[in-house]
Design an enzyme around this catalytic site. Structure first.
Site, PDB file in Angstrom:
ATOM      1  N   LYS A 165       0.867  -1.185   0.000  1.00 31.66           N
ATOM      2  CA  LYS A 165       0.000   0.000   0.000  1.00 31.66           C
ATOM      3  C   LYS A 165       0.902   1.233   0.000  1.00 31.66           C
ATOM      4  O   LYS A 165       1.197   1.820   1.035  1.00 31.66           O
ATOM      5  CB  LYS A 165      -0.933  -0.007   1.213  1.00 31.66           C
ATOM      6  N   VAL A 166       1.347   1.565  -1.191  1.00 29.84           N
ATOM      7  CA  VAL A 166       2.253   2.694  -1.397  1.00 29.84           C
ATOM      8  C   VAL A 166       1.450   3.851  -1.983  1.00 29.84           C
ATOM      9  O   VAL A 166       0.638   3.656  -2.889  1.00 29.84           O
ATOM     10  CB  VAL A 166       3.398   2.293  -2.356  1.00 29.84           C
TER      11      VAL A 166
END
Length: 311
Positions: A165-166
């Site tokens: 989850k960037v």
């Protein structure tokens, strides 16, 4: 393509946890040349807290799993968290207490690469914890949304690993979402590199077909969704057959029910794809049923998934 403006009123006087201190959101500053500002070099988690009248407490749903995924994202991105689970949990609790929340909240934890640097920077890593009041959806008032198969392909392990989850990864979802909105649809459905169904923008997809609850595998470039995992477990508890397999695009058109799911999205029924009605074009009975099971879970029917904040 029309760019949508965020018209929500955000309370800038709310208290957030920022670099070790509780401060007003409007006072939180990040260096303009920091890697997080320039390149979206950060990892984050969204967690929901549900106010329970029965428990008189704010219940965080699957906190440990969210933090585990946060640390996994750090590892994939190549940064190291200076904060452990207990420290982050305390930061969340302190922020809730400071704001005196007694309502449903949406919590954002972000670890970001700070100070001046480039896209290859790995440090220093700082953190903020912020939250807003976000009421849960009403399972009895679910409204169907219109979906479309996007022209944009979902990112994959050959480009930008979707398991992390960037912040920067979500620009992929942005393009697809803006495309859908500009064409008068509510949500996109992205396909993977093999032209199989992947996920929507910021949410996973589940399909009911021939009495099977079907969802794409991790190998279809989906995020390892905690909500998706929850719904698969709940479905088995109510004796609903489940299947994790690749879904071809045209299978969507003949599905009995389709819904999107995610921590923030919760449950979003799709009643059409590319203007083709799903089932009878109304929110399906299974979607309503699993939605109620989900809200029973977030309010404590599965204690092992709950972290109480006030007691």
């Amino acid at each position: 393509m029309t760019i949508l403006k965020n018209k929500k009123n955000v309370n800038q006087d709310r208290i957030i946890w920022f670099k070790g201190n509780l401060i007003k959101a409007k006072d939180a500053k990040v260096a303009i040349l920091s890697p997080t500002a320039q390149f979206g070099l950060n990892v984050f988690e969204g967690i929901k807290g549900y106010w329970s009248k029965d428990h008189k407490d704010l219940l965080l749903f699957r906190l440990d799993d969210h933090l585990k995924r946060l640390f996994q994202s750090c590892k994939i991105l190549g940064i190291k968290s200076p904060y452990n689970r207990d420290y982050i949990t305390k930061a969340i609790k302190d922020t809730i207490y400071a704001n005196k929340y007694r309502c449903d909240v949406s919590i954002r934890i972000t670890l970001f690469v700070d100070q001046e640097g480039g896209w290859a920077s790995c440090e220093p890593v700082n953190m903020f914890v912020a939250m807003i009041n976000k009421p849960r959806c009403n399972p009895d008032l679910l409204t169907g949304k219109k979906g479309m198969v996007s022209s944009f392909e979902r990112i994959n392990d050959h480009s930008m690993p979707p398991r992390a989850k960037v912040g920067a990864n979500y620009i992929n979802s942005r393009y697809a979402y803006l495309e859908a909105q500009s064409l008068n649809y509510d949500y996109p459905v992205l396909l993977d590199k093999n032209r199989n169904v992947s996920e929507s923008s910021g949410s996973c997809l589940m399909m009911l077909k021939d009495d099977q609850l079907i969802t794409p595998p991790i190998s279809s470039s989906i995020l390892e969704s905690i909500t998706r995992d929850t719904l698969l477990k709940l479905a088995k508890k109510i004796n609903q057959k489940t299947q994790i397999r690749c879904i071809e695009k045209d299978e969507l058109y003949s599905a009995d029910e389709i819904f999107l799911c995610g921590t923030s999205a919760e449950i979003i029924p799709l009643i059409s794809i590319d203007k083709k009605l799903i089932g009878n074009g109304k929110v399906g009975s299974f979607t309503k049923k699993i939605c109620k099971e989900y809200f029973n879970a977030v309010l404590g029917s599965y204690p092992q998934w709950i972290t109480k904040i006030l007691n």
